[in-house]
Design an enzyme around this catalytic site. Structure first.
Site, mmCIF file in Angstrom:
data_model
loop_
_atom_site.group_PDB
_atom_site.id
_atom_site.type_symbol
_atom_site.label_atom_id
_atom_site.label_comp_id
_atom_site.label_asym_id
_atom_site.label_seq_id
_atom_site.Cartn_x
_atom_site.Cartn_y
_atom_site.Cartn_z
ATOM 1 N N ARG A 53 -13.066 -34.607 33.183
ATOM 2 C CA ARG A 53 -12.743 -33.623 34.235
ATOM 3 C C ARG A 53 -11.243 -33.340 34.342
ATOM 4 O O ARG A 53 -10.417 -34.233 34.281
ATOM 5 C CB ARG A 53 -13.223 -34.130 35.601
ATOM 6 C CG ARG A 53 -12.745 -33.217 36.735
ATOM 7 C CD ARG A 53 -13.423 -33.464 38.027
ATOM 8 N NE ARG A 53 -13.278 -34.821 38.516
ATOM 9 C CZ ARG A 53 -13.919 -35.274 39.572
ATOM 10 N NH1 ARG A 53 -14.742 -34.501 40.231
ATOM 11 N NH2 ARG A 53 -13.748 -36.521 39.965
ATOM 12 N N ARG A 81 -21.011 -39.731 54.039
ATOM 13 C CA ARG A 81 -21.101 -40.666 52.920
ATOM 14 C C ARG A 81 -21.633 -42.019 53.338
ATOM 15 O O ARG A 81 -21.736 -42.915 52.518
ATOM 16 C CB ARG A 81 -19.692 -40.876 52.363
ATOM 17 C CG ARG A 81 -19.450 -40.126 51.081
ATOM 18 C CD ARG A 81 -18.026 -40.402 50.738
ATOM 19 N NE ARG A 81 -17.768 -40.382 49.350
ATOM 20 C CZ ARG A 81 -17.299 -39.312 48.716
ATOM 21 N NH1 ARG A 81 -17.153 -38.182 49.329
ATOM 22 N NH2 ARG A 81 -16.987 -39.398 47.453
ATOM 23 N N ARG A 127 -16.004 -46.416 42.483
ATOM 24 C CA ARG A 127 -16.594 -45.305 43.257
ATOM 25 C C ARG A 127 -18.116 -45.317 43.142
ATOM 26 O O ARG A 127 -18.820 -45.041 44.103
ATOM 27 C CB ARG A 127 -16.027 -43.957 42.779
ATOM 28 C CG ARG A 127 -14.627 -43.688 43.319
ATOM 29 C CD ARG A 127 -13.890 -42.662 42.497
ATOM 30 N NE ARG A 127 -14.493 -41.352 42.533
ATOM 31 C CZ ARG A 127 -14.335 -40.426 41.597
ATOM 32 N NH1 ARG A 127 -13.582 -40.684 40.536
ATOM 33 N NH2 ARG A 127 -14.898 -39.251 41.712
HETATM 34 P P1 AP5 Z 1 -14.506 -36.674 46.403
HETATM 35 O O1 AP5 Z 1 -13.470 -35.740 45.966
HETATM 36 O O2 AP5 Z 1 -15.549 -36.222 47.341
HETATM 37 O O3 AP5 Z 1 -15.133 -37.302 45.099
HETATM 38 P P2 AP5 Z 1 -16.633 -37.719 44.712
HETATM 39 O O4 AP5 Z 1 -17.672 -37.712 45.738
HETATM 40 O O5 AP5 Z 1 -16.409 -39.022 44.041
HETATM 41 O O6 AP5 Z 1 -17.107 -36.580 43.860
HETATM 42 P P3 AP5 Z 1 -16.354 -35.904 42.718
HETATM 43 O O7 AP5 Z 1 -15.383 -34.890 43.249
HETATM 44 O O8 AP5 Z 1 -15.774 -36.930 41.773
HETATM 45 O O9 AP5 Z 1 -17.554 -35.246 41.921
HETATM 46 P P4 AP5 Z 1 -18.444 -33.988 42.255
HETATM 47 O O10 AP5 Z 1 -19.828 -34.443 42.549
HETATM 48 O O11 AP5 Z 1 -17.789 -33.069 43.236
HETATM 49 O O12 AP5 Z 1 -18.469 -33.334 40.815
HETATM 50 P P5 AP5 Z 1 -17.646 -32.072 40.225
HETATM 51 O O13 AP5 Z 1 -18.249 -30.818 40.685
HETATM 52 O O14 AP5 Z 1 -16.169 -32.269 40.402
HETATM 53 O O15 AP5 Z 1 -13.856 -37.957 47.074
HETATM 54 C C1 AP5 Z 1 -12.723 -38.588 46.514
HETATM 55 C C2 AP5 Z 1 -12.288 -39.742 47.412
HETATM 56 O O16 AP5 Z 1 -11.948 -39.227 48.723
HETATM 57 C C3 AP5 Z 1 -13.361 -40.804 47.700
HETATM 58 O O17 AP5 Z 1 -13.435 -41.773 46.680
HETATM 59 C C4 AP5 Z 1 -12.861 -41.369 49.033
HETATM 60 O O18 AP5 Z 1 -11.780 -42.244 48.850
HETATM 61 C C5 AP5 Z 1 -12.363 -40.114 49.753
HETATM 62 N N1 AP5 Z 1 -13.443 -39.474 50.531
HETATM 63 C C6 AP5 Z 1 -13.979 -38.242 50.331
HETATM 64 N N2 AP5 Z 1 -14.950 -37.992 51.218
HETATM 65 C C7 AP5 Z 1 -15.032 -39.100 52.013
HETATM 66 C C8 AP5 Z 1 -15.865 -39.455 53.104
HETATM 67 N N3 AP5 Z 1 -16.815 -38.650 53.567
HETATM 68 N N4 AP5 Z 1 -15.680 -40.672 53.685
HETATM 69 C C9 AP5 Z 1 -14.710 -41.515 53.247
HETATM 70 N N5 AP5 Z 1 -13.893 -41.248 52.193
HETATM 71 C C10 AP5 Z 1 -14.060 -40.054 51.586
HETATM 72 O O19 AP5 Z 1 -18.015 -32.256 38.685
HETATM 73 C C11 AP5 Z 1 -17.545 -33.374 37.939
HETATM 74 C C12 AP5 Z 1 -17.254 -32.933 36.496
HETATM 75 O O20 AP5 Z 1 -18.495 -32.570 35.878
HETATM 76 C C13 AP5 Z 1 -16.336 -31.700 36.371
HETATM 77 O O21 AP5 Z 1 -15.556 -31.868 35.236
HETATM 78 C C14 AP5 Z 1 -17.319 -30.529 36.205
HETATM 79 O O22 AP5 Z 1 -16.745 -29.456 35.483
HETATM 80 C C15 AP5 Z 1 -18.447 -31.208 35.424
HETATM 81 N N6 AP5 Z 1 -19.773 -30.641 35.694
HETATM 82 C C16 AP5 Z 1 -20.273 -30.251 36.886
HETATM 83 N N7 AP5 Z 1 -21.553 -29.809 36.746
HETATM 84 C C17 AP5 Z 1 -21.845 -29.958 35.433
HETATM 85 C C18 AP5 Z 1 -23.021 -29.682 34.656
HETATM 86 N N8 AP5 Z 1 -24.124 -29.183 35.206
HETATM 87 N N9 AP5 Z 1 -22.977 -29.976 33.344
HETATM 88 C C19 AP5 Z 1 -21.863 -30.484 32.774
HETATM 89 N N10 AP5 Z 1 -20.719 -30.754 33.452
HETATM 90 C C20 AP5 Z 1 -20.716 -30.494 34.761
#
Ligand code: AP5
Length: 225
Positions: free
Chosen positions: A127, A88, A171
């Site tokens: 979500r 990241r 975020r």
């Molecule tokens: P993390 O869990 O990695 O969260 P993020 O990167 O903010 O990503 P998300 O999980 O929120 O989203 P995503 O892209 O995975 O989307 P999703 O598939 O869920 O990290 C959380 C926290 O952990 C960070 O803030 C940090 O504090 C810490 N952390 C993690 N990694 C770190 C690192 N490397 N270094 C430091 N700290 C770290 O989809 C989102 C929603 O959209 C769902 O509801 C889904 O059903 C929907 N959706 C998905 N695709 C579609 C589509 N095509 N059309 C419509 N809806 C859709």
């Protein structure tokens, strides 16, 4: 095969990495999921990560890098990994490159899942995630078959504490400041493939699988290795 799924919060990294892992027989390694599991289990790692996650900021690099390097040295990974949410920032990317190079390996491709900011906010506010296996759902776009229950494991669904409007804003700021420089980092090594992350989940999966399988953007160095 080592693939990175790069993208903003809500871009669909978790959803798509799970699909790609199933279809391509890869291990799905999601740092956010590992931190949330540690938090649920009340381990020292979970407690260390808690305050950062709640605020929507990054967990310190030392903690995150150590956790990932330990995980990728485990024998069950068999050199077939899709990284979701890691690296990241540049320090994490360099640490990963160095660790893989030490084993004579390298990242093959980085799939940059591009989604507009308006759509990211819409997705995150709708979500619901599974407490047990972390599968994400969406109230309108990807609802579970039974309300409040995970289709895959029957676990209870909940709304993540970092999906509040304030934490999402933070975020996104952190993503633009710290993670977007990786687009340039991986472009320079000719590993970046940009994918339109909007549209039906299955459509985006298809685009990703086709791009991962495609020869077009495989760097020459690797084609001839
Ligand atoms: P993390 O869990 O990695 O969260 P993020 O990167 O903010 O990503 P998300 O999980 O929120 O989203 P995503 O892209 O995975 O989307 P999703 O598939 O869920 O990290 C959380 C926290 O952990 C960070 O803030 C940090 O504090 C810490 N952390 C993690 N990694 C770190 C690192 N490397 N270094 C430091 N700290 C770290 O989809 C989102 C929603 O959209 C769902 O509801 C889904 O059903 C929907 N959706 C998905 N695709 C579609 C589509 N095509 N059309 C419509 N809806 C859709």
């Amino acid at each position: 095969m080592y693939i990175i799924f790069l993208g903003a919060p809500g871009a669909g990294k978790g959803t798509q990495a799970a699909n790609a892992a199933r279809q391509l027989n890869l291990v799905h390694l999601a740092t956010g999921d590992l931190f949330r599991q540690a938090l649920e289990q009340g381990t020292a790692l979970g407690l260390q990560a808690k305050s950062y996650m709640e605020k929507g900021t990054l967990v310190p690099d030392e903690i995150t890098i150590r956790m990932v390097l330990e995980r990728i040295s485990a024998p069950d990974l068999k050199s077939r990994v899709v990284f979701d949410g890691f690296p990241r920032n540049r320090k994490q990317a360099e640490a990963l490159d160095k660790a893989l190079a030490g084993q004579g390996k390298a990242i093959d491709k980085v799939m940059y899942i591009n989604v507009s900011e308006k759509e990211l906010v819409r997705r995150l506010s709708g979500r619901w995630s599974c407490h047990k296996c972390q599968t994400p759902y969406h109230i309108t776009d990807a609802p579970p078959k039974i309300q409040g229950r995970c289709d895959r494991c029957g676990g209870e669904l909940y709304q993540r504490s970092d999906d509040t409007a304030e934490a999402v804003k933070r975020r996104l700021q952190v993503y633009f400041a710290e993670t977007t420089p990786l687009i340039d980092y991986y472009s320079r090594s000719n590993k970046l493939v940009e994918i339109d992350g909007e549209g039906e989940v299955a459509e985006v999966t298809e685009r990703l699988i086709a791009a991962i399988a495609g020869e077009k953007s495989v760097p020459v160095r690797q084609k001839w290795a």
